[in-house]
Design a protein around this motif. Structure first.
Motif, mmCIF file in Angstrom:
data_model
loop_
_atom_site.group_PDB
_atom_site.id
_atom_site.type_symbol
_atom_site.label_atom_id
_atom_site.label_comp_id
_atom_site.label_asym_id
_atom_site.label_seq_id
_atom_site.Cartn_x
_atom_site.Cartn_y
_atom_site.Cartn_z
ATOM 1 N N ARG A 182 11.181 68.280 -6.212
ATOM 2 C CA ARG A 182 11.660 69.343 -6.511
ATOM 3 C C ARG A 182 12.999 68.790 -7.313
ATOM 4 O O ARG A 182 13.472 68.083 -6.358
ATOM 5 C CB ARG A 182 11.747 70.419 -5.441
ATOM 6 C CG ARG A 182 9.878 71.016 -5.828
ATOM 7 C CD ARG A 182 10.739 72.181 -4.329
ATOM 8 N NE ARG A 182 11.250 71.802 -3.217
ATOM 9 C CZ ARG A 182 11.730 73.252 -2.380
ATOM 10 N NH1 ARG A 182 11.184 74.188 -3.169
ATOM 11 N NH2 ARG A 182 12.214 72.654 -1.027
ATOM 12 N N GLU A 183 13.685 69.945 -7.798
ATOM 13 C CA GLU A 183 14.818 69.145 -8.486
ATOM 14 C C GLU A 183 15.635 69.243 -7.569
ATOM 15 O O GLU A 183 16.005 71.415 -7.576
ATOM 16 C CB GLU A 183 14.540 69.444 -10.555
ATOM 17 C CG GLU A 183 13.999 68.712 -11.064
ATOM 18 C CD GLU A 183 14.444 68.877 -12.629
ATOM 19 O OE1 GLU A 183 14.925 70.317 -13.091
ATOM 20 O OE2 GLU A 183 13.437 68.178 -12.982
ATOM 21 N N TYR A 225 17.704 73.412 -2.973
ATOM 22 C CA TYR A 225 16.441 72.962 -4.173
ATOM 23 C C TYR A 225 15.843 74.619 -4.277
ATOM 24 O O TYR A 225 15.832 75.682 -3.751
ATOM 25 C CB TYR A 225 15.480 72.469 -3.729
ATOM 26 C CG TYR A 225 15.478 71.492 -3.258
ATOM 27 C CD1 TYR A 225 15.417 70.144 -4.310
ATOM 28 C CD2 TYR A 225 15.659 70.577 -1.589
ATOM 29 C CE1 TYR A 225 14.919 68.850 -3.685
ATOM 30 C CE2 TYR A 225 16.067 69.400 -1.310
ATOM 31 C CZ TYR A 225 16.127 67.964 -2.783
ATOM 32 O OH TYR A 225 15.915 67.499 -2.257
ATOM 33 N N PRO A 226 14.807 74.926 -5.711
ATOM 34 C CA PRO A 226 14.365 76.467 -5.743
ATOM 35 C C PRO A 226 13.208 76.740 -4.879
ATOM 36 O O PRO A 226 12.750 76.050 -4.692
ATOM 37 C CB PRO A 226 13.830 76.350 -7.427
ATOM 38 C CG PRO A 226 14.939 74.970 -8.275
ATOM 39 C CD PRO A 226 15.327 74.325 -6.732
ATOM 40 N N ARG A 271 16.057 78.082 -10.089
ATOM 41 C CA ARG A 271 16.163 77.167 -11.191
ATOM 42 C C ARG A 271 17.159 77.541 -11.750
ATOM 43 O O ARG A 271 16.696 79.169 -12.480
ATOM 44 C CB ARG A 271 14.742 76.618 -12.198
ATOM 45 C CG ARG A 271 15.040 75.399 -13.069
ATOM 46 C CD ARG A 271 14.110 75.073 -13.690
ATOM 47 N NE ARG A 271 13.084 75.254 -13.095
ATOM 48 C CZ ARG A 271 12.509 73.773 -12.728
ATOM 49 N NH1 ARG A 271 13.443 72.774 -12.716
ATOM 50 N NH2 ARG A 271 11.072 73.667 -11.610
#
Length: 351
Positions: free
Chosen positions: A111-112, A74-75, A39
């Motif tokens: 997820r972001e 994504y992370p 992140r």
């Protein structure tokens, strides 16, 4: 957070931009074999761990057929380096966000996605600044003539009065004239920067005077401030960092706010724009001018070759100028530093 839709553009641009990088070209000497995305990462930062020039990502990114959508990172995902027919390639392994269930893929949980660049810095800037190409046209636009109860300054919740072509019930932005940007060589006016003060809504119109309610304000609103229709400030999140396909020769004009010395992740004004072929995502190399010397034989004044000092990526081009974000600064940048397409050096300059 916006998904990294730019990866799709990256893949589409691979053939157009590929230059056949070998293992000894473009790859960082300390590039890791594998990197786990965390992140706070950005596309620029991830590619910079592997490549000397982050915009070269399209040249080495490979589609992974077992990934349903390799265009998003994504992370927890792992980017890895491998040999691809004698040239370096980057692959992607999914983290915990997707589980393989043949013949379908189930996503757990949401997820972001990783952003291409630090978008918050750019969003904040665009909220407070805009540029107009023709400052003289501002004289024909609406403007504040007075505050309520004879107030000299107004803020959120106050009412104020304005003259000009305004429509009842509409929301408007309130701006103040800022810096006038001029070409450092020709003196041509490139644009006038407007600084956002807030927003207001027209409550009623009477005898050519509009009564507005100030809905929000970041600074005090004064007489003669400009009332303009709100500008669409949606920020594209599909940045494709890349070098321009043509030569660009420009200058770092200014830093909004009057700062002269510039570092990483600061917004800068450039003296080149849409008419010069600049687009969102174009990366320019910053070159600091070399020392000025006198030729011992001819007496000519010469400028020695400059040195690379950083990288700037364009995020909002206007017709005659642009705003860019400093993505790399190997030394302190300064107003007046030269800009050019990456990889295109200069010789001794005479001025």
């Amino acid at each position: 957070m916006a998904a990294l839709a730019g990866m799709g553009l990256l893949l589409a641009a691979t053939q157009a931009q590929a230059q056949g990088l070998g293992w000894d070209q473009g790859l960082r000497a300390d590039a890791p074999e594998r990197y786990t995305v965390v992140r706070g990462d950005t596309l620029w930062g991830i590619s910079g761990r592997f490549l000397q020039q982050p915009w070269q990502w399209p040249e080495v990114w490979q589609v992974n057929p077992h990934i349903r959508n390799p265009h998003l990172i994504y992370p927890g995902d792992v980017v890895y380096l491998y040999d691809c027919n004698g040239r370096p390639c980057l692959g992607l392994e999914r983290g915990q966000g997707e589980v393989r269930l043949s013949p379908e893929v189930r996503r757990v949980p949401a997820r972001e996605a990783i952003e291409p660049i630090p978008l918050d810095v750019v969003r904040h800037f665009l909220r407070d600044h805009r540029v107009v190409d023709d400052p003289d046209a501002l004289n024909e636009l609406a403007y504040v003539v007075a505050g309520n109860d004879r107030r000299i300054i107004s803020g959120a919740g106050d009412r104020l009065y304005a003259r000009g072509e305004l429509q009842r019930g509409m929301r408007y932005g309130i701006y103040r004239r800022g810096e006038r940007y001029q070409d450092p060589v020709t003196g041509e006016l490139l644009g006038l920067e407007l600084e956002s003060l807030g927003q207001a809504r027209v409550e009623r119109l009477e005898d050519g005077i509009a009564v507005l309610e100030v809905l929000s304000s970041s600074q005090e609103i004064r007489n003669n401030d400009i009332v303009l229709p709100l500008e669409s400030r949606e920020l594209a999140t599909d940045f494709l960092p890349r070098a321009p396909q043509h030569d660009v020769d420009g200058t770092l004009l200014a830093v909004p706010g009057g700062v002269r010395f510039i570092g990483r992740l600061q917004v800068v004004a450039l003296d080149r724009g849409l008419r010069d072929g600049l687009e969102v995502g174009h990366v320019l190399q910053v070159e600091q001018l070399g020392e000025r010397v006198v030729d011992p034989r001819t007496g000519e004044s010469l400028r020695l070759p400059g040195s690379e000092a950083g990288l700037v990526m364009v995020f909002r081009p206007y017709q005659k100028m642009s705003y860019g974000l400093v993505m790399r600064a190997s030394r302190t940048l300064e107003v007046g530093d030269r800009l050019h397409s990456p990889g295109r050096g200069r010789g001794v300059a005479q001025r």
